[in-house]
Enzyme design. Structure first.
Site, PDB file in Angstrom:
ATOM      1  CB  ILE A  48     -17.985-109.979  -1.393  1.00  0.00           C
ATOM      2  CG1 ILE A  48     -19.668-110.564  -1.300  1.00  0.00           C
ATOM      3  CG2 ILE A  48     -18.159-109.709  -3.159  1.00  0.00           C
ATOM      4  CD1 ILE A  48     -19.812-112.093  -1.573  1.00  0.00           C
ATOM      5  CD  GLU A  50     -21.058-125.522  -7.989  1.00  0.00           C
ATOM      6  OE1 GLU A  50     -22.004-125.505  -8.863  1.00  0.00           O
ATOM      7  OE2 GLU A  50     -19.742-126.222  -8.087  1.00  0.00           O
ATOM      8  CB  THR A 104     -14.894-117.585 -11.902  1.00  0.00           C
ATOM      9  OG1 THR A 104     -13.671-118.116 -11.354  1.00  0.00           O
ATOM     10  CG2 THR A 104     -15.689-118.560 -12.591  1.00  0.00           C
TER      11      THR A 104
END
Length: 708
Positions: A599, A675, A463
């Site tokens: 972010i 998720e 990720t």
């Protein structure tokens, strides 16, 4: 550091990208260990019963075979050590089809696989509980208190006062994780200590479970997992194959490699269980929700319980004074279910967000308008204030970017030749949490350059954890990104939370950021100078001519975080095209709009979101593991019959992030996105299919036969 030189917030390429594309990244079975043997697991061919005879003679005499390990000769293990799903060769009892019943160890993989086919097993069969449709009618309350009924007001009683009522049942099938890297391990014993090269989402969790199950101390077990080829929850808990590799290596007194085959993945490392969800909504004529009932009936293993919390989204998404969220579970002779991406929220949102779309149609309201009308000002489930919530912004910005105004209100009215076009929308959420994590930073000065090594027992599922931690350290220390080395994926490093439940980025990044602050404070105190502008760690190392310095921090979430309800939220928009003759569906456009705090890296964040969207497309249209109730085994056992979306199945994907500063959950204001990227996706697609065809499909996946 000047803003233009900051790393955080920039779309930086993955620092481990070159290793991966050149094949130099070391995954669990890539380590060139000398004198390695190979192990193959063999499995039961019944769902319930007892092994009465196990003839391993031919296998033991086969070329290259070093050992055959079964319940007859396996060492005594601690079955309560935290390994999920049992199957540790401690008993002749069979509890599900495909249960591990032995391991063959040989000089080569081919020899081990051949010998496994020579083993003869006789069973005393028992009638198994393998038909969920029959068992669902007698399902009972779950044992776990965490899924006790949530009751607010009088949900059933107030339905009679509702001007508009909707009652429907939605079904989601069994799904499997299927990461690109199947579960695999190399075990190497060094005296009374064992090194396990293994894909683990929770490094220290795998260490603790392996140690306890093997009757060792944690310091006797080392987990090495710098790269993981996906996991999606299946590598969050550890399964019997990890321990059996260690057992095999101990028995033959040499390193052993054990890798599950794709077919073995179906009954070795968990699954997402089948869920039947009954939704009842009551509303006033103007669309205000009065009552919500969300009842889930699901399945679990015969000897252990795991349930997806399908009602979680229903607890928090909308303002509704009367709610009932409840669960029933049917124990079965099947593999233990486990966490699967967006557990509970992805499956539960399909039911809730489909029902909201159906209610909007009944009310003749725009689906976005209905959702905004029922936006809660605080968390309905516990009364806590939101740390922040920007669902309305996600809906409004998404509607503009997607072109929602072009949606045809009447289902089936947007047709071009044989193609029906439809738009759908659905929302989603996932909790935002920081978990305890520790980090060490080591600084070295060489000339006028300062280099940093970041050490933390975090994991990177693919990720981008390596990259965001390097960005965090570069900014926190005032040094270039290329001067930062990140070491993770090793239980010898400072302990950390896992890459599960969207806690990874927040937990790891805040630990590294805290370590940067601490090391700067310590260097500042060491300098005995007064500065008008706070210097960076880099400037202090150079000005004080310090060659080496290191520190450690044990980071925790802010105490006040528990006083608030913190979540990531999204709005998903889907455009589908349905062939009216064949029933084939293509998702031609998909837009995910997400509010998830700071972010850290837009590039890796976008990859996370669109990865979740792709799985959501598979969930909506193709993915389904079919169990044959006669035997309890899966009829779907490979990618030939379990259909994961490929490039041609996916249209244009777009991701938008809403600007959001929320430093209540953690100092950096980081919220998880791994998720939430899948939550609401299947519902958006199902709603678009209804808009295109006028046919409401409430059972996933939505295959052509259900539309014709």
């Amino acid at each position: 550091m000047e803003e233009k030189n900051k790393s955080i917030g920039k779309a930086v390429n993955r620092i481990d990208g070159i290793l991966k594309i050149t094949g130099k990244a070391t995954y669990a079975t890539d380590y060139p260990i000398k004198n390695m043997a190979f192990a193959v697991i063999f499995k039961s061919t019944i769902a319930s019963g007892t092994i009465v005879n196990l003839d391993t003679t031919s296998a033991e005499q086969a070329n290259g075979v070093l050992a055959v390990i079964t319940h007859k000769n396996a060492p005594k293990l601690n079955e309560k050590g935290g390994i999920r799903g049992g199957a540790l060769l401690q008993s002749p009892e069979i509890l599900f089809y495909g249960q591990h019943i032995g391991v063959v160890v040989a000089e080569t993989f081919e020899q081990a696989r051949h010998a496994a086919h020579l083993i003869k097993v006789d069973y005393q069969k028992k009638e198994g509980k393998t038909d969920f449709e029959k068992l669902a009618t007698s399902a009972g309350a779950p044992k776990g208190k965490e899924l006790a009924d949530l009751i607010r007001g009088d949900a059933l009683g107030m339905l009679d006062t509702s001007a508009v009522k909707l009652e429907e049942v939605y079904e989601t099938p069994i799904e499997h994780h299927h990461p690109m890297e199947p579960h695999s391990t190399i075990a190497v014993w060094e005296g009374d200590k064992v090194v396990l090269y293994n894909g683990s989402q929770i490094i220290n969790g795998a260490q603790a479970a392996a140690a306890e199950t093997l009757n060792l101390k944690p310091e006797q077990v080392r987990i090495v997992s710098p790269f993981i080829g996906g996991g999606f929850g299946s590598k969050g808990g550890q399964w019997a194959n990890l321990i059996l590799t260690a057992v095999a290596a101990k028995v033959v007194s040499r390193p052993v490699k054990l890798a599950l085959t794709r077919q073995q993945m179906f009954n070795s490392v968990g699954l997402r269980q089948q869920n039947i969800q009954r939704i009842i909504l009551g509303a006033s004529k103007d669309g205000k929700l009065i009552s919500l009932v969300h009842q889930t009936t699901t399945q679990t293993a015969i000897d252990s319980e795991f349930l997806e919390p399908c009602g979680d989204c229903s607890k928090v998404m909308y303002e509704v004074p009367n709610a009932l969220i409840s669960y029933k579970v049917a124990p079965m002779h099947m593999m233990l279910p486990t966490y699967t991406r967006g557990p509970g929220k992805s499956t539960g949102s399909f039911a809730l967000e489909s029902a909201m779309d159906e209610l909007a149609y009944k009310l003749q309201m725009d689906p976005i308008e209905l959702r905004i009308k029922n936006e809660p000002q605080k968390d309905p489930s516990n009364g806590k204030p939101w740390s922040s919530r920007k669902t309305v912004e996600c809906l409004k910005e998404g509607a503009k970017a997607f072109g929602w105004a072009n949606r045809k209100v009447v289902p089936g009215s947007n047709r071009v030749g044989d193609v029906l076009i439809g738009y759908g929308v659905a929302c989603g959420t996932y909790p935002a949490r920081q978990r305890d994590s520790s980090a060490v930073i080591k600084l070295t000065k060489s000339g006028e350059n300062v280099f940093a090594i970041v050490e933390i027992a975090a994991s990177d599922l693919g990720t981008g954890t390596n990259t965001i931690l390097a960005q965090t350290a570069a900014d926190g220390l005032g040094i270039p990104l290329v001067h930062v080395t990140v070491k993770l994926g090793d239980s010898d490093l400072p302990p950390a939370a896992g890459s599960v439940g969207s806690v990874g980025a927040a937990s790891f990044a805040n630990a590294v950021n805290d370590a940067c602050t601490k090391i700067t404070d310590e260097l500042l105190a060491r300098s005995a100078k007064q500065f008008f502008i706070r210097p960076t760690a880099y400037q202090l190392m150079v000005s004080e001519n310090i060659k080496n310095y290191q520190t450690r921090v044990d980071a925790k979430a802010p105490k006040e975080a528990e006083q608030y309800s913190a979540h990531s939220f999204n709005a998903n928009f889907a455009e589908v095209r349905v062939n009216a003759l064949t029933g084939m569906v293509k998702v031609t456009r998909f837009l995910a709009v997400t509010s998830a705090g700071k972010i850290l890296n837009p590039k890796t964040a976008r990859s996370q979101i669109i990865g979740g969207n792709v799985w959501g497309i598979g969930m909506a249209l193709s993915e389904e593991s079919v169990m044959d109730p006669r035997w309890g085994n899966f009829a779907t056992r490979s990618f030939g019959d379990y259909h994961v979306p490929a490039n041609l199945d996916v249209g244009k994907l777009d991701a938008i992030f809403i600007n959001e500063e929320d430093k209540i959950p953690n100092k950096m204001g980081v919220k998880g996105i791994g998720e939430v990227g899948i939550v609401g996706v299947a519902a958006a697609i199902a709603n678009a299919i209804f808009n295109a065809t006028g046919k409401r499909i409430r059972k996933l996946p939505i295959t052509p036969d259900k539309l014709i």
